[in-house]
Design a protein around this motif. Structure first.
Motif, PDB file in Angstrom:
ATOM      1  N   THR A  23       0.857  -1.133   0.199  1.00 24.34           N
ATOM      2  CA  THR A  23      -0.242  -0.049  -0.075  1.00 24.34           C
ATOM      3  C   THR A  23       0.765   1.333   0.047  1.00 24.34           C
ATOM      4  O   THR A  23       0.431   2.394  -0.178  1.00 24.34           O
ATOM      5  N   GLU A  24       2.172   1.065  -0.061  1.00 24.46           N
ATOM      6  CA  GLU A  24       3.152   2.262  -0.086  1.00 24.46           C
ATOM      7  C   GLU A  24       4.407   1.727  -0.606  1.00 24.46           C
ATOM      8  O   GLU A  24       4.849   0.471  -0.410  1.00 24.46           O
ATOM      9  N   PHE A  25       4.933   2.503  -1.479  1.00 22.07           N
ATOM     10  CA  PHE A  25       6.063   2.283  -2.534  1.00 22.07           C
ATOM     11  C   PHE A  25       7.157   3.274  -1.792  1.00 22.07           C
ATOM     12  O   PHE A  25       7.027   4.351  -1.922  1.00 22.07           O
ATOM     13  N   ARG A  26       8.524   2.548  -1.542  1.00 20.25           N
ATOM     14  CA  ARG A  26       9.499   3.615  -1.089  1.00 20.25           C
ATOM     15  C   ARG A  26      10.429   3.718  -2.042  1.00 20.25           C
ATOM     16  O   ARG A  26      10.975   2.604  -2.998  1.00 20.25           O
ATOM     17  N   ARG A  27      10.998   4.824  -2.294  1.00 24.20           N
ATOM     18  CA  ARG A  27      12.185   5.068  -2.977  1.00 24.20           C
ATOM     19  C   ARG A  27      13.173   4.367  -2.938  1.00 24.20           C
ATOM     20  O   ARG A  27      14.149   4.013  -3.896  1.00 24.20           O
ATOM     21  N   ASP A  28      13.690   4.322  -1.764  1.00 22.57           N
ATOM     22  CA  ASP A  28      14.892   3.552  -1.287  1.00 22.57           C
ATOM     23  C   ASP A  28      14.735   1.883  -1.171  1.00 22.57           C
ATOM     24  O   ASP A  28      15.680   1.311  -0.901  1.00 22.57           O
ATOM     25  N   HIS A  29      13.647   1.372  -1.566  1.00 22.32           N
ATOM     26  CA  HIS A  29      13.657   0.025  -1.821  1.00 22.32           C
ATOM     27  C   HIS A  29      14.149  -0.450  -2.954  1.00 22.32           C
ATOM     28  O   HIS A  29      14.252  -0.002  -4.172  1.00 22.32           O
ATOM     29  N   GLN A  30      14.982  -1.774  -2.793  1.00 24.47           N
ATOM     30  CA  GLN A  30      16.000  -2.462  -3.774  1.00 24.47           C
ATOM     31  C   GLN A  30      14.846  -2.634  -5.292  1.00 24.47           C
ATOM     32  O   GLN A  30      15.454  -2.333  -6.347  1.00 24.47           O
ATOM     33  N   LEU A  31      13.834  -3.068  -4.930  1.00 27.76           N
ATOM     34  CA  LEU A  31      12.933  -3.328  -6.072  1.00 27.76           C
ATOM     35  C   LEU A  31      12.530  -2.134  -6.901  1.00 27.76           C
ATOM     36  O   LEU A  31      12.288  -2.117  -8.117  1.00 27.76           O
ATOM     37  N   THR A  32      12.555  -0.713  -6.397  1.00 27.95           N
ATOM     38  CA  THR A  32      12.457   0.292  -7.162  1.00 27.95           C
ATOM     39  C   THR A  32      13.468   0.598  -8.173  1.00 27.95           C
ATOM     40  O   THR A  32      12.965   0.946  -9.129  1.00 27.95           O
ATOM     41  N   ALA A  33      14.374   0.322  -7.714  1.00 27.34           N
ATOM     42  CA  ALA A  33      15.594   0.466  -8.597  1.00 27.34           C
ATOM     43  C   ALA A  33      15.678  -0.559  -9.617  1.00 27.34           C
ATOM     44  O   ALA A  33      15.971  -0.095 -10.816  1.00 27.34           O
ATOM     45  N   ALA A  34      15.222  -1.551  -9.286  1.00 24.03           N
ATOM     46  CA  ALA A  34      15.087  -2.789 -10.269  1.00 24.03           C
ATOM     47  C   ALA A  34      14.110  -2.572 -11.241  1.00 24.03           C
ATOM     48  O   ALA A  34      14.355  -2.587 -12.582  1.00 24.03           O
ATOM     49  N   ILE A  35      12.898  -1.985 -10.849  1.00 20.03           N
ATOM     50  CA  ILE A  35      11.818  -1.699 -11.689  1.00 20.03           C
ATOM     51  C   ILE A  35      12.216  -0.448 -12.649  1.00 20.03           C
ATOM     52  O   ILE A  35      11.995  -0.455 -13.972  1.00 20.03           O
ATOM     53  N   GLY A  36      12.625   0.490 -12.143  1.00 16.20           N
ATOM     54  CA  GLY A  36      13.337   1.797 -12.838  1.00 16.20           C
ATOM     55  C   GLY A  36      14.304   1.191 -13.924  1.00 16.20           C
ATOM     56  O   GLY A  36      14.074   1.625 -15.055  1.00 16.20           O
ATOM     57  N   ALA A  37      15.186   0.687 -13.474  1.00 15.35           N
ATOM     58  CA  ALA A  37      16.181  -0.156 -14.373  1.00 15.35           C
ATOM     59  C   ALA A  37      15.632  -0.925 -15.505  1.00 15.35           C
ATOM     60  O   ALA A  37      15.919  -0.469 -16.686  1.00 15.35           O
ATOM     61  N   GLN A  89      12.728  -0.339 -16.889  1.00 25.26           N
ATOM     62  CA  GLN A  89      12.039   0.456 -17.822  1.00 25.26           C
ATOM     63  C   GLN A  89      13.084   1.397 -18.234  1.00 25.26           C
ATOM     64  O   GLN A  89      12.480   2.474 -19.093  1.00 25.26           O
ATOM     65  N   GLY A  90      14.085   1.258 -18.197  1.00 28.32           N
ATOM     66  CA  GLY A  90      15.071   2.290 -18.811  1.00 28.32           C
ATOM     67  C   GLY A  90      15.378   3.572 -18.276  1.00 28.32           C
ATOM     68  O   GLY A  90      15.566   4.417 -18.787  1.00 28.32           O
ATOM     69  N   LYS A  91      14.952   3.630 -17.006  1.00 34.68           N
ATOM     70  CA  LYS A  91      14.782   5.091 -16.365  1.00 34.68           C
ATOM     71  C   LYS A  91      16.165   5.384 -15.489  1.00 34.68           C
ATOM     72  O   LYS A  91      16.588   4.245 -14.990  1.00 34.68           O
ATOM     73  N   THR A  92      16.415   6.503 -15.666  1.00 32.85           N
ATOM     74  CA  THR A  92      17.553   6.762 -14.562  1.00 32.85           C
ATOM     75  C   THR A  92      17.277   7.189 -13.493  1.00 32.85           C
ATOM     76  O   THR A  92      16.137   7.054 -12.804  1.00 32.85           O
ATOM     77  N   PRO A  93      18.301   7.061 -12.307  1.00 33.46           N
ATOM     78  CA  PRO A  93      18.116   7.350 -11.020  1.00 33.46           C
ATOM     79  C   PRO A  93      17.344   8.769 -10.763  1.00 33.46           C
ATOM     80  O   PRO A  93      16.501   8.777 -10.077  1.00 33.46           O
ATOM     81  N   GLU A  94      17.767   9.755 -11.672  1.00 34.81           N
ATOM     82  CA  GLU A  94      17.040  11.092 -11.616  1.00 34.81           C
ATOM     83  C   GLU A  94      15.589  11.083 -12.204  1.00 34.81           C
ATOM     84  O   GLU A  94      14.824  11.692 -11.474  1.00 34.81           O
ATOM     85  N   GLN A  95      15.422  10.144 -12.907  1.00 33.50           N
ATOM     86  CA  GLN A  95      13.925   9.956 -13.513  1.00 33.50           C
ATOM     87  C   GLN A  95      12.985   9.383 -12.492  1.00 33.50           C
ATOM     88  O   GLN A  95      11.883   9.897 -12.380  1.00 33.50           O
ATOM     89  N   ILE A  96      13.653   8.488 -11.658  1.00 33.35           N
ATOM     90  CA  ILE A  96      12.998   7.846 -10.779  1.00 33.35           C
ATOM     91  C   ILE A  96      12.837   8.783  -9.611  1.00 33.35           C
ATOM     92  O   ILE A  96      11.270   9.027  -9.056  1.00 33.35           O
ATOM     93  N   ASP A  97      13.601   9.584  -9.252  1.00 36.25           N
ATOM     94  CA  ASP A  97      13.456  10.567  -8.268  1.00 36.25           C
ATOM     95  C   ASP A  97      12.478  11.541  -8.758  1.00 36.25           C
ATOM     96  O   ASP A  97      11.323  11.965  -7.802  1.00 36.25           O
ATOM     97  N   ASP A  98      12.261  11.912 -10.126  1.00 32.35           N
ATOM     98  CA  ASP A  98      11.374  12.816 -10.410  1.00 32.35           C
ATOM     99  C   ASP A  98       9.900  12.320 -10.275  1.00 32.35           C
ATOM    100  O   ASP A  98       8.766  13.080  -9.990  1.00 32.35           O
ATOM    101  N   PHE A  99       9.928  10.976 -10.726  1.00 32.42           N
ATOM    102  CA  PHE A  99       8.599  10.127 -10.501  1.00 32.42           C
ATOM    103  C   PHE A  99       7.880  10.405  -9.055  1.00 32.42           C
ATOM    104  O   PHE A  99       6.843  10.751  -8.905  1.00 32.42           O
ATOM    105  N   PHE A 100       8.839  10.172  -8.181  1.00 35.69           N
ATOM    106  CA  PHE A 100       8.512   9.958  -6.641  1.00 35.69           C
ATOM    107  C   PHE A 100       8.243  11.373  -6.281  1.00 35.69           C
ATOM    108  O   PHE A 100       7.148  11.618  -5.483  1.00 35.69           O
ATOM    109  N   ARG A 101       8.798  12.322  -6.729  1.00 27.98           N
ATOM    110  CA  ARG A 101       8.586  13.766  -6.330  1.00 27.98           C
ATOM    111  C   ARG A 101       7.205  14.144  -6.889  1.00 27.98           C
ATOM    112  O   ARG A 101       6.209  14.740  -6.290  1.00 27.98           O
ATOM    113  N   PHE A 102       6.578  13.644  -8.252  1.00 35.04           N
ATOM    114  CA  PHE A 102       5.497  14.040  -8.569  1.00 35.04           C
ATOM    115  C   PHE A 102       4.343  13.011  -7.779  1.00 35.04           C
ATOM    116  O   PHE A 102       3.295  13.837  -7.751  1.00 35.04           O
TER     117      PHE A 102
END
Length: 74
Positions: free
Chosen positions: A41-55, A57-70
């Motif tokens: 029910t909550e997704f955390r930016r610092d969870h290892q799966l977040t980085a795996a999903i972002g990668a 999807q071809g997302k950079t760490p900065e794009q993932i950060d932008d997504f979480f800020r949005f």
């Protein structure tokens, strides 16, 4: 035993694009990823799966950060 517990925590279906990513994980990691993605029910930016999903999807760490800020503005 583990897979028998999945309906107890499931809050929804895993979107196809994420299910494909989960299917590509090593077998030892799949169950945990399925449980997180289908029951969280909550997704955390610092969870290892977040980085795996972002990668996946071809997302950079900065794009993932932008997504979480949005997402925080919703």
């Amino acid at each position: 035993m583990g897979r028998d517990r999945s309906p107890a925590v499931k809050t929804g279906e895993i979107p196809t694009v994420l299910a494909v990513m989960v299917d590509g994980l090593p077998e030892t990691d799949r169950f945990a990823a399925e449980m997180i993605l289908s029951g969280a029910t909550e997704f955390r930016r610092d969870h290892q799966l977040t980085a795996a999903i972002g990668a996946a999807q071809g997302k950079t760490p900065e794009q993932i950060d932008d997504f979480f800020r949005f997402a925080a503005t919703l």
